[in-house]
Design a protein around this motif. Structure first.
Motif, PDB file in Angstrom:
ATOM      1  N   LEU A   9       1.101  -0.928   0.328  1.00 15.89           N
ATOM      2  CA  LEU A   9       0.094   0.040   0.199  1.00 15.89           C
ATOM      3  C   LEU A   9       1.219   0.853  -0.230  1.00 15.89           C
ATOM      4  N   GLY A  10       1.135   2.555  -1.341  1.00 25.20           N
ATOM      5  CA  GLY A  10       1.913   3.057  -0.721  1.00 25.20           C
ATOM      6  C   GLY A  10       3.038   2.720  -1.454  1.00 25.20           C
ATOM      7  N   CYS A  11       4.271   4.533  -1.643  1.00 21.89           N
ATOM      8  CA  CYS A  11       5.872   3.774  -1.534  1.00 21.89           C
ATOM      9  C   CYS A  11       5.847   2.678  -0.727  1.00 21.89           C
ATOM     10  N   THR A  12       7.375   1.721  -1.208  1.00 22.75           N
ATOM     11  CA  THR A  12       7.265   0.997  -0.285  1.00 22.75           C
ATOM     12  C   THR A  12       8.027   1.174   0.897  1.00 22.75           C
ATOM     13  N   GLU A  13       9.345   2.400   0.710  1.00 23.36           N
ATOM     14  CA  GLU A  13      10.135   3.268   1.452  1.00 23.36           C
ATOM     15  C   GLU A  13       9.791   3.376   2.634  1.00 23.36           C
ATOM     16  N   PRO A  14       8.519   4.406   2.567  1.00 18.62           N
ATOM     17  CA  PRO A  14       8.200   4.903   3.787  1.00 18.62           C
ATOM     18  C   PRO A  14       7.187   3.659   4.401  1.00 18.62           C
ATOM     19  N   GLY A  15       6.799   3.408   3.727  1.00 19.34           N
ATOM     20  CA  GLY A  15       6.060   1.457   4.095  1.00 19.34           C
ATOM     21  C   GLY A  15       6.461   0.449   4.725  1.00 19.34           C
ATOM     22  N   ALA A  16       7.110   0.618   4.385  1.00 19.09           N
ATOM     23  CA  ALA A  16       8.740  -0.249   4.688  1.00 19.09           C
ATOM     24  C   ALA A  16       9.297   0.417   6.313  1.00 19.09           C
ATOM     25  N   VAL A  17       9.422   1.773   6.742  1.00 20.44           N
ATOM     26  CA  VAL A  17       9.694   2.431   8.080  1.00 20.44           C
ATOM     27  C   VAL A  17       8.992   2.286   8.388  1.00 20.44           C
TER      28      VAL A  17
ATOM     29  N   GLY B 235       3.920  10.406  -1.941  1.00 21.46           N
ATOM     30  CA  GLY B 235       2.405  10.608  -1.162  1.00 21.46           C
ATOM     31  C   GLY B 235       2.714   9.241  -0.360  1.00 21.46           C
ATOM     32  N   ILE B 236       1.514   9.247   1.116  1.00 21.85           N
ATOM     33  CA  ILE B 236       0.869   8.102   2.034  1.00 21.85           C
ATOM     34  C   ILE B 236       0.266   8.210   1.811  1.00 21.85           C
ATOM     35  N   PRO B 237      -0.233   6.730   1.769  1.00 22.72           N
ATOM     36  CA  PRO B 237      -1.697   6.577   1.116  1.00 22.72           C
ATOM     37  C   PRO B 237      -2.562   6.775   2.207  1.00 22.72           C
ATOM     38  N   GLY B 238      -4.113   7.774   1.244  1.00 23.52           N
ATOM     39  CA  GLY B 238      -4.684   8.248   2.312  1.00 23.52           C
ATOM     40  C   GLY B 238      -4.477   9.203   2.455  1.00 23.52           C
ATOM     41  N   THR B 239      -3.997   9.938   2.308  1.00 30.13           N
ATOM     42  CA  THR B 239      -3.840  11.453   2.808  1.00 30.13           C
ATOM     43  C   THR B 239      -3.240  12.248   1.540  1.00 30.13           C
ATOM     44  N   ASP B 240      -2.690  13.751   2.471  1.00 33.61           N
ATOM     45  CA  ASP B 240      -2.250  14.600   1.530  1.00 33.61           C
ATOM     46  C   ASP B 240      -1.316  15.113   2.190  1.00 33.61           C
ATOM     47  N   GLU B 241      -0.598  13.855   2.841  1.00 33.21           N
ATOM     48  CA  GLU B 241       1.141  14.165   3.200  1.00 33.21           C
ATOM     49  C   GLU B 241       1.792  13.625   2.649  1.00 33.21           C
ATOM     50  N   ARG B 242       3.315  14.013   2.406  1.00 30.03           N
ATOM     51  CA  ARG B 242       3.783  12.758   1.866  1.00 30.03           C
ATOM     52  C   ARG B 242       5.472  12.770   2.820  1.00 30.03           C
ATOM     53  N   GLY B 243       6.231  11.715   2.746  1.00 26.94           N
ATOM     54  CA  GLY B 243       6.974  11.967   3.477  1.00 26.94           C
ATOM     55  C   GLY B 243       7.349  10.766   4.764  1.00 26.94           C
TER      56      GLY B 243
ATOM     57  N   ARG C 205      -0.352   5.038  -7.416  1.00 27.62           N
ATOM     58  CA  ARG C 205      -0.345   4.720  -6.186  1.00 27.62           C
ATOM     59  C   ARG C 205       0.778   6.279  -5.898  1.00 27.62           C
ATOM     60  N   MET C 206       1.851   6.546  -6.597  1.00 32.15           N
ATOM     61  CA  MET C 206       2.653   7.845  -6.240  1.00 32.15           C
ATOM     62  C   MET C 206       1.630   8.674  -4.998  1.00 32.15           C
ATOM     63  N   SER C 207       0.431   9.368  -5.496  1.00 29.48           N
ATOM     64  CA  SER C 207       0.072  10.502  -4.411  1.00 29.48           C
ATOM     65  C   SER C 207      -1.077  10.106  -4.072  1.00 29.48           C
ATOM     66  N   GLY C 208      -0.567   8.646  -3.352  1.00 29.07           N
ATOM     67  CA  GLY C 208      -0.973   7.732  -2.363  1.00 29.07           C
ATOM     68  C   GLY C 208      -2.705   7.623  -2.051  1.00 29.07           C
ATOM     69  N   TYR C 209      -3.025   7.433  -3.167  1.00 28.91           N
ATOM     70  CA  TYR C 209      -4.287   6.979  -3.401  1.00 28.91           C
ATOM     71  C   TYR C 209      -4.472   5.562  -2.288  1.00 28.91           C
ATOM     72  N   PRO C 210      -5.644   5.535  -1.721  1.00 29.18           N
ATOM     73  CA  PRO C 210      -5.484   3.842  -0.570  1.00 29.18           C
ATOM     74  C   PRO C 210      -6.307   2.963  -1.570  1.00 29.18           C
ATOM     75  N   LEU C 211      -5.356   2.306  -2.873  1.00 23.16           N
ATOM     76  CA  LEU C 211      -5.293   1.013  -2.671  1.00 23.16           C
ATOM     77  C   LEU C 211      -4.230   0.629  -3.048  1.00 23.16           C
ATOM     78  N   PRO C 212      -4.191  -0.947  -2.637  1.00 25.97           N
ATOM     79  CA  PRO C 212      -2.944  -1.901  -2.862  1.00 25.97           C
ATOM     80  C   PRO C 212      -2.195  -1.735  -3.783  1.00 25.97           C
ATOM     81  N   VAL C 213      -1.010  -2.012  -3.637  1.00 20.84           N
ATOM     82  CA  VAL C 213      -0.759  -2.460  -5.446  1.00 20.84           C
ATOM     83  C   VAL C 213       0.201  -4.307  -5.372  1.00 20.84           C
ATOM     84  N   MET C 214       0.528  -4.478  -6.353  1.00 21.66           N
ATOM     85  CA  MET C 214       0.905  -6.379  -5.998  1.00 21.66           C
ATOM     86  C   MET C 214       2.375  -5.641  -6.857  1.00 21.66           C
ATOM     87  N   SER C 215       3.684  -5.460  -5.645  1.00 23.92           N
ATOM     88  CA  SER C 215       4.250  -5.614  -5.998  1.00 23.92           C
ATOM     89  C   SER C 215       5.522  -6.445  -6.967  1.00 23.92           C
TER      90      SER C 215
END
Length: 428
Positions: A19-27, A61-69, A251-261
């Protein structure tokens, strides 16, 4: 272990929802685990990451929000993060949790630092409560937790250096490294002959990524690249390019749907899966043929990523997933083994110079370029047109060509990530 079973296990390990970008997701995953170990309100959080994690997590972008990082992702993980969700750790985001995350960010309890000496994927999280503290370390892969502790008690410790030659034989190391034992002939044979029932799970990723593409094409998301490309579709190949770019933009905008990596990256998954699915459907290929083609695309993507590293100075969407896509497209359209391998080499001849300058909206254009190149490489290979082996970093074998690519990325571009990050930090 039976080779078929090993490759299926590698696929199941490396093809997972994110869900969302993998790097902030991993953190966020590491933060959620540290919070759960602490079992108390977190009063202070120290996060240390390597250059690649910071580079890729800085502006996305962070999924489901308007925030980043990364900092906001970590704050949100403190509020709603559940480690059992792994890279979908933030999927329970809502308005209340977003406000609480803002409060945490504003309280300045989260400290994010860069470890310039960490030469591979690295995330360290230390959480401090009223009396206790916990620590979690992820290394080498986005979900590979190698260390956990609470106060002075070590709960897990697989955090020790491992020589390259020992990676395949060490049972504690990630299964993905075992793909090195296979040749491309082996991977193509697997795609041809593995019982379909054993790889039906690949269809889940096809459905997931096409759904996100549909979102990108039918909503006002990002900068409108997906819609622009879709408006200018002239054939099935430009349609595949539009769908892939639109999914990445969502995905990069933070839309709250998962992607298959694929191989630890959601954008890699979009390139490895989406073009083959779109083109296969339009060409009225069978469901089985599309699944087998995507399977080969994943395996080639994983093979390249194991060589160049989980995060690298070169854009993995182009030089890993793009290469996998080229192989999968050639397979989809009944290319022979030599044509498939020639499409791999031609792709590497064309996109090796594409750098990774962090995860962001602009990645959607890089994905579009990767799809374009993969289609061209596959189309030429099917007509037995390919870049000769004595050109540049190419070699007689596709396997050796990828080893050469890895040497360029891991040795020749050793300082590239630091230079890119310095430029990116100058506008923060």
């Amino acid at each position: 272990m039976d080779d078929n079973k090993l490759l299926i296990d590698i696929l199941k390990n490396q093809v997972t929802p994110a869900l969302g970008c993998t790097e902030p997701g991993a953190v966020a995953y590491a933060v959620a685990k540290a919070k759960e170990i602490l079992d108390d309100e977190v009063k202070k959080l120290n996060i240390t990451v390597n250059t690649n994690i910071l580079k890729n997590g800085l502006g996305v972008g962070i999924p489901g929000t308007d925030e980043r990082g990364i900092v906001f992702a970590a704050a949100l993980a403190l509020v709603i993060g559940k480690s059992e969700y792994v890279l979908e750790v933030l999927k329970d985001t809502n308005k209340d949790s977003i406000q609480k995350a803002h409060d945490i960010v504003n309280s300045k309890i989260i400290n994010l630092e860069l470890d310039k000496d960490a030469d591979s994927l690295y995330i360290s999280v230390e959480a401090f409560g009223r009396k206790d503290k916990s620590k979690v370390i992820i290394k080498d892969a986005h979900t590979n937790i190698v260390f956990q502790s609470k106060n002075d008690e070590i709960l897990m410790n697989n955090d020790y250096p491992l020589p390259e030659q020992a990676k395949e034989s060490n049972p504690s190391n990630e299964i993905k490294y075992k793909i090195k034992k296979f040749s491309f002939d082996n991977l193509i044979d697997f795609a041809n002959n593995v019982p379909l029932n054993n790889i039906l799970f690949i269809q889940d990723g096809i459905d997931m990524n096409l759904l996100l593409a549909d979102v990108g094409l039918n909503n006002n998301i990002g900068i409108g690249m997906g819609k622009y490309l879709n408006k200018n579709v002239s054939n099935v190949y430009s349609k595949a390019k539009a769908y892939t770019a639109a999914a990445s933009e969502a995905r990069m905008s933070g839309y709250p749907l998962p992607v298959m990596s694929s191989a630890g990256s959601g954008n890699h998954g979009l390139v490895a899966i989406t073009p083959i699915s779109v083109i296969g459907n339009d060409l009225e290929k069978s469901r089985e043929k599309i699944i087998r083609s995507v399977t080969l695309s994943h395996l080639v993507t994983i093979y390249v990523k194991v060589q160049i590293g989980a995060l690298s100075p070169v854009c993995g969407c182009g030089v890993a997933a793009g290469v996998g896509c080229a192989a999968g497209l050639t397979y989809l359209r009944d290319g022979n083994i030599n044509q498939i391998k020639n499409s791999i080499k031609t792709m590497i001849a064309g996109v090796t110079g594409m750098i990774c300058d962090g995860a962001k909206l602009g990645c959607s254009y890089k994905l579009a370029i990767a799809v374009d190149s993969a289609v061209d490489a596959s189309n030429m290979a099917l007509e037995d047109i390919f870049i000769p082996s004595d050109n540049g970093i190419l070699s007689e074998s596709a396997e050796k060509t990828i080893e050469n690519l890895a040497e360029i990325s891991n040795v020749g571009m050793k300082n590239t990530d630091s230079t890119i990050l310095n430029i990116m930090l100058s506008w923060c």
